[in-house]
Design an enzyme around this catalytic site. Structure first.
Site, PDB file in Angstrom:
ATOM      1  N   GLN A  99      -8.585  11.197   7.426  1.00  0.00           N
ATOM      2  CA  GLN A  99      -7.268  11.839   7.555  1.00  0.00           C
ATOM      3  C   GLN A  99      -6.934  12.624   6.281  1.00  0.00           C
ATOM      4  O   GLN A  99      -6.458  13.767   6.340  1.00  0.00           O
ATOM      5  CB  GLN A  99      -6.209  10.768   7.805  1.00  0.00           C
ATOM      6  N   GLY A 138       0.846  -1.205   0.000  1.00  0.00           N
ATOM      7  CA  GLY A 138       0.000   0.000   0.000  1.00  0.00           C
ATOM      8  C   GLY A 138       0.874   1.245   0.000  1.00  0.00           C
ATOM      9  O   GLY A 138       0.679   2.168  -0.803  1.00  0.00           O
ATOM     10  N   HIS A 139       1.848   1.261   0.906  1.00  0.00           N
ATOM     11  CA  HIS A 139       2.790   2.398   0.932  1.00  0.00           C
ATOM     12  C   HIS A 139       3.527   2.495  -0.406  1.00  0.00           C
ATOM     13  O   HIS A 139       3.721   3.581  -0.952  1.00  0.00           O
ATOM     14  CB  HIS A 139       3.849   2.202   2.031  1.00  0.00           C
ATOM     15  N   LYS A 186      -7.330   4.933   2.213  1.00  0.00           N
ATOM     16  CA  LYS A 186      -7.677   4.019   3.308  1.00  0.00           C
ATOM     17  C   LYS A 186      -8.001   4.842   4.567  1.00  0.00           C
ATOM     18  O   LYS A 186      -8.952   4.554   5.276  1.00  0.00           O
ATOM     19  CB  LYS A 186      -6.525   3.060   3.600  1.00  0.00           C
ATOM     20  N   ASP A 187      -7.187   5.878   4.791  1.00  0.00           N
ATOM     21  CA  ASP A 187      -7.420   6.782   5.925  1.00  0.00           C
ATOM     22  C   ASP A 187      -8.132   8.017   5.370  1.00  0.00           C
ATOM     23  O   ASP A 187      -7.564   9.100   5.289  1.00  0.00           O
ATOM     24  CB  ASP A 187      -6.090   7.128   6.586  1.00  0.00           C
TER      25      ASP A 187
HETATM   26  P1  AMP Z   1       0.746   4.736   7.725  1.00  0.00           P
HETATM   27  O1  AMP Z   1       2.148   4.259   7.659  1.00  0.00           O
HETATM   28  O2  AMP Z   1      -0.242   3.686   8.106  1.00  0.00           O
HETATM   29  O3  AMP Z   1       0.594   6.030   8.506  1.00  0.00           O
HETATM   30  O4  AMP Z   1       0.349   5.118   6.241  1.00  0.00           O
HETATM   31  C1  AMP Z   1       1.114   6.027   5.480  1.00  0.00           C
HETATM   32  C2  AMP Z   1       0.306   6.418   4.262  1.00  0.00           C
HETATM   33  O5  AMP Z   1       0.048   5.250   3.487  1.00  0.00           O
HETATM   34  C3  AMP Z   1      -1.061   7.022   4.618  1.00  0.00           C
HETATM   35  O6  AMP Z   1      -1.346   8.077   3.715  1.00  0.00           O
HETATM   36  C4  AMP Z   1      -1.994   5.854   4.429  1.00  0.00           C
HETATM   37  O7  AMP Z   1      -3.325   6.238   4.118  1.00  0.00           O
HETATM   38  C5  AMP Z   1      -1.341   5.153   3.250  1.00  0.00           C
HETATM   39  N1  AMP Z   1      -1.738   3.742   3.196  1.00  0.00           N
HETATM   40  C6  AMP Z   1      -1.641   2.824   4.184  1.00  0.00           C
HETATM   41  N2  AMP Z   1      -2.162   1.645   3.776  1.00  0.00           N
HETATM   42  C7  AMP Z   1      -2.602   1.838   2.520  1.00  0.00           C
HETATM   43  C8  AMP Z   1      -3.271   1.011   1.554  1.00  0.00           C
HETATM   44  N3  AMP Z   1      -3.573  -0.259   1.812  1.00  0.00           N
HETATM   45  N4  AMP Z   1      -3.568   1.538   0.357  1.00  0.00           N
HETATM   46  C9  AMP Z   1      -3.277   2.846   0.076  1.00  0.00           C
HETATM   47  N5  AMP Z   1      -2.677   3.673   0.941  1.00  0.00           N
HETATM   48  C10 AMP Z   1      -2.339   3.187   2.143  1.00  0.00           C
END
Ligand code: AMP
Length: 285
Positions: A154, A36-37, A150-151
């Site tokens: 946010q 995802g990242h 996903k968020d």
């Molecule tokens: P995090 O490390 O969980 O804070 O996520 C960092 C970024 O990656 C944030 O903008 C999340 O929304 C995005 N993100 C996390 N998981 C996914 C996913 N499965 N698909 C798309 N973006 C994601």
């Protein structure tokens, strides 16, 4: 790939790297990187000359100390993935770099976007999020910044914050990247035991069923169905499942008028024991 832990050094390096008119694409993360990242990083890579990624588990956005402590951390594997993804700059600061004056948070009115769902469930969460994203923006000074849908709440809040405090930064929303069984990829998925992992795709399956029911039943009935369907699995428990306006984040009730020009989403948080899983789906298109 350059790796910085020091805020000023990172800012200085990027300021001179982008001086000849290059654009910086920025992806903020909390590490434990997954595909995802990497999908966000791929978009940043395609659209910018310089790609910067931050890895920082931001303490002020965790309202639950146990969640902060158990948050997965895989720094070595993260750096390897970033190298392979063609990242140019990694910013992985320590707490004292980001919070030199203690854990003070930014005070910005968010026009009610922070009042429902994650805002209600996790008091102070969004205050912590905008504090760190503002500080990261001031360090990296990107042209483009990439966030996942996903968020979704946010993303809406960051768009609002950036329009006020960083109008030169373009905010890009990126689609949810899923496992083949539909589970939205998340760093927290690593904490699921095999039974929970097997149960978790029910969340997205149910959201898709809710989408299929849109317009055929009152919203209250659709929510009731979805909550019951997920809770029927003993591994899962719905924390909230809300139908809301994708612009204002305001929940919609059965007797509210549906405006066909707006986007409506189902937003869900489901717990597998102490692991919180978040997902959403657009219902009306
Ligand atoms: P995090 O490390 O969980 O804070 O996520 C960092 C970024 O990656 C944030 O903008 C999340 O929304 C995005 N993100 C996390 N998981 C996914 C996913 N499965 N698909 C798309 N973006 C994601």
């Amino acid at each position: 790939m350059e790796v910085f832990t020091n805020r000023e050094e990172c800012a200085r390096f990027l300021a001179s790297a982008k001086a000849p008119g290059k654009t910086v694409g920025f992806v903020p993360t909390m590490g434990a990187l997954h595909e995802g990242h990497l999908s966000l990083i791929g978009k940043a890579r395609a659209e910018n000359e310089i790609v910067a990624v931050s890895i920082y588990v931001n303490p002020t956005q965790f309202n639950n100390p146990a969640d902060l402590e158990k948050y997965p951390r895989t720094p070595e594997a993260d750096l390897e993935k970033l190298r392979r993804a063609g990242c140019d700059v990694v910013f992985a600061p320590t707490d004292d770099q980001m919070y030199p004056d203690g854990k003070k948070t930014l005070n910005l009115d968010l026009n009610g976007l922070d009042k429902e769902m994650e805002g209600k469930s996790r008091p102070g969460h969004f205050e912590g999020v905008i504090t760190i994203v503002d500080a990261l923006f001031r360090t990296i000074r990107p042209d483009n910044a990439y966030f996942g849908e996903k968020d979704f709440q946010q993303l809406a809040i960051i768009r609002y914050m950036a329009a006020r405090l960083h109008p030169d930064i373009r905010i890009h929303g990126c689609p949810i990247f899923r496992q083949t069984d539909g589970l939205a990829m998340s760093s927290r998925n690593a904490r699921l035991n095999p039974r929970q992992r097997q149960a978790a795709p029910l969340i997205y399956r149910t959201l898709k069923q809710a989408k299929a029911l849109w317009g055929t039943q009152p919203i209250g009935e659709i929510i009731k169905f979805a909550v019951q369907n997920i809770n029927a699995d003993t591994e899962l428990e719905v924390e909230y499942l809300v139908v809301a306006d994708g612009q204002t984040m305001k929940p919609v009730a059965s007797d509210d008028r549906i405006d066909p020009s707006k986007d409506y989403y189902a937003f869900a948080v489901v717990c597998a024991a102490d692991v919180r899983l978040i997902d959403n789906i657009k219902l009306n298109r």
